[in-house]
Design a protein around this motif. Structure first.
Motif, PDB file in Angstrom:
ATOM      1  N   ARG A 134       0.795  -1.090   0.080  1.00 40.78           N
ATOM      2  CA  ARG A 134       0.106  -0.133  -0.056  1.00 40.78           C
ATOM      3  C   ARG A 134       0.794   1.274  -0.070  1.00 40.78           C
ATOM      4  N   ASP A 135       2.222   1.177   0.014  1.00 36.94           N
ATOM      5  CA  ASP A 135       3.253   2.199  -0.275  1.00 36.94           C
ATOM      6  C   ASP A 135       2.903   3.279   1.095  1.00 36.94           C
ATOM      7  N   GLU A 136       2.685   2.452   2.338  1.00 37.40           N
ATOM      8  CA  GLU A 136       2.514   3.484   3.510  1.00 37.40           C
ATOM      9  C   GLU A 136       4.057   3.794   3.976  1.00 37.40           C
TER      10      GLU A 136
ATOM     11  N   ASP B 279      -8.123  -4.562  -2.000  1.00 36.87           N
ATOM     12  CA  ASP B 279      -7.703  -3.674  -1.417  1.00 36.87           C
ATOM     13  C   ASP B 279      -7.334  -2.481  -2.602  1.00 36.87           C
TER      14      ASP B 279
ATOM     15  N   ARG C 199      -6.129   0.477  -2.670  1.00 34.88           N
ATOM     16  CA  ARG C 199      -4.870   0.971  -2.506  1.00 34.88           C
ATOM     17  C   ARG C 199      -3.505   0.316  -3.028  1.00 34.88           C
ATOM     18  N   LYS C 200      -4.068  -1.095  -3.374  1.00 33.37           N
ATOM     19  CA  LYS C 200      -2.746  -1.807  -3.951  1.00 33.37           C
ATOM     20  C   LYS C 200      -2.846  -1.644  -5.561  1.00 33.37           C
ATOM     21  N   SER C 201      -1.698  -1.650  -6.109  1.00 31.89           N
ATOM     22  CA  SER C 201      -1.735  -1.441  -7.605  1.00 31.89           C
ATOM     23  C   SER C 201      -1.832  -2.719  -8.256  1.00 31.89           C
TER      24      SER C 201
ATOM     25  N   THR D  93      -4.681   4.982  -6.734  1.00 31.25           N
ATOM     26  CA  THR D  93      -3.551   4.346  -6.054  1.00 31.25           C
ATOM     27  C   THR D  93      -2.746   5.102  -5.507  1.00 31.25           C
ATOM     28  N   PRO D  94      -1.938   5.085  -4.301  1.00 34.75           N
ATOM     29  CA  PRO D  94      -1.027   5.970  -3.852  1.00 34.75           C
ATOM     30  C   PRO D  94      -0.030   6.423  -4.797  1.00 34.75           C
TER      31      PRO D  94
END
Ligand code: NI
Length: 295
Positions: A63-65, A179, A181-183, A254-255
């Motif tokens: 998720r690139d958090e 999810d 947010r996941k690419s 996405t992020p």
């Protein structure tokens, strides 16, 4: 280091196998000296997270958090960050092969660098590359030429394919684990993963697949990162006004897309150049002022 234009092509038998199975394995596509050089370039790019702020580097399966260790880092268009990637034997050979498989109009379409980190690198989910496509109004065939920069094995994440799926439709997909947010996308349509054929390769070998061929890759449980360089090509585009836009693509954010947007809003590469120039002018003015003030 210089390399000749091209020294490789696929045979009629290999072309027929590609048409039948939707994928093809080549023992070698680039010289080992070049593969070693590419490995060094890739390690440098991934170490400095090249393309992060531009939204071109991201964790495909995460998720690139902030503070989260990427489990499947990827860099889109790495040649932008390492121009020496322009002149490789891999590129010349891959283009020649793409023309044999897609026709004389075949053109380079995208490229990406993938690193599956040692021990924590996760599986690449089952998907069809075409499921990622957002290109309303046109249709074209597309292939990916995937070259590992060290041997690719079941233990470090070699490719696996389900033969013949390129002759069927694009199956349903969703963002990985549902999810948004996941690419990465994962296929949620009906298919039989038991039918997968694994495709281990030596360093500098190639796995070539059609954009509709279902594929995935195993996790990396070894102590060495598994790097792969992918060159994508497309055949001549044709109008397709009724081609559907996939529901799992529309409205996605996405992020990485957010970072790309923020980067563009700051002016993209032009903004970067002018900020650099602004800093230089500012430093110069500061030095002049100090001199005038005598300190
Ligand atoms: Ni893929």
């Amino acid at each position: 280091m210089t390399f000749p234009d091209t020294n490789l092509d696929v045979t009629p038998g290999e072309i027929a196998a590609f048409r039948e199975n939707g994928w093809l394995r080549l023992e070698n596509i680039a010289p080992l000296a070049e593969v070693e050089l590419l490995r060094e370039i890739f390690d440098r790019l991934f170490a400095r997270r090249a393309g992060w702020k531009e939204g071109k580097a991201f964790d495909l399966a995460g998720r690139d958090e902030p503070g989260e260790e990427p489990v499947l880092p990827q860099i889109l268009n790495p040649v932008e960050f390492a121009p020496e990637l322009k002149h490789t034997q891999f590129r010349a050979n891959a283009l020649a092969i793409a023309k044999s498989l897609l026709g004389a109009d075949a053109e380079p379409w995208f490229e990406h660098a993938i690193c599956k980190p040692a021990r924590i690198g996760v599986a690449t989910p089952w998907h069809q590359d075409e499921a990622h496509r957002y290109d309303p109004g046109v249709d074209y065939e597309q292939i990916s030429i995937w070259m590992p920069l060290q041997p690719a094995t079941v233990e470090n994440g070699c490719m696996r394919y389900i033969s013949g799926t390129h002759r069927g439709p694009v199956l349903d997909h969703r963002p990985l684990d549902g999810d948004a947010r996941k690419s990465a996308l994962e296929c949620v349509g009906v298919f039989n993963p038991e039918a997968a054929v694994i495709c281990p390769l030596p360093a500098g070998g190639a796995a070539i697949h059609h954009c509709r061929t279902l594929h995935s890759a195993s996790p990396n449980v070894t102590a060495v990162p598994r790097r792969a360089y992918v060159l994508g090509f497309r055949g001549a585009p044709r109008p397709a006004p009724h081609r559907p836009i996939f529901p799992w693509i529309s409205g996605r954010r996405t992020p990485a897309a957010e970072r790309a947007e923020a980067w563009e809003n700051r002016g993209g590469p032009v903004g970067r150049a002018s900020r650099k120039l602004g800093r230089k002018v500012g430093n110069f003015a500061h030095r002049v002022k100090r001199r005038l003030l005598g300190n």
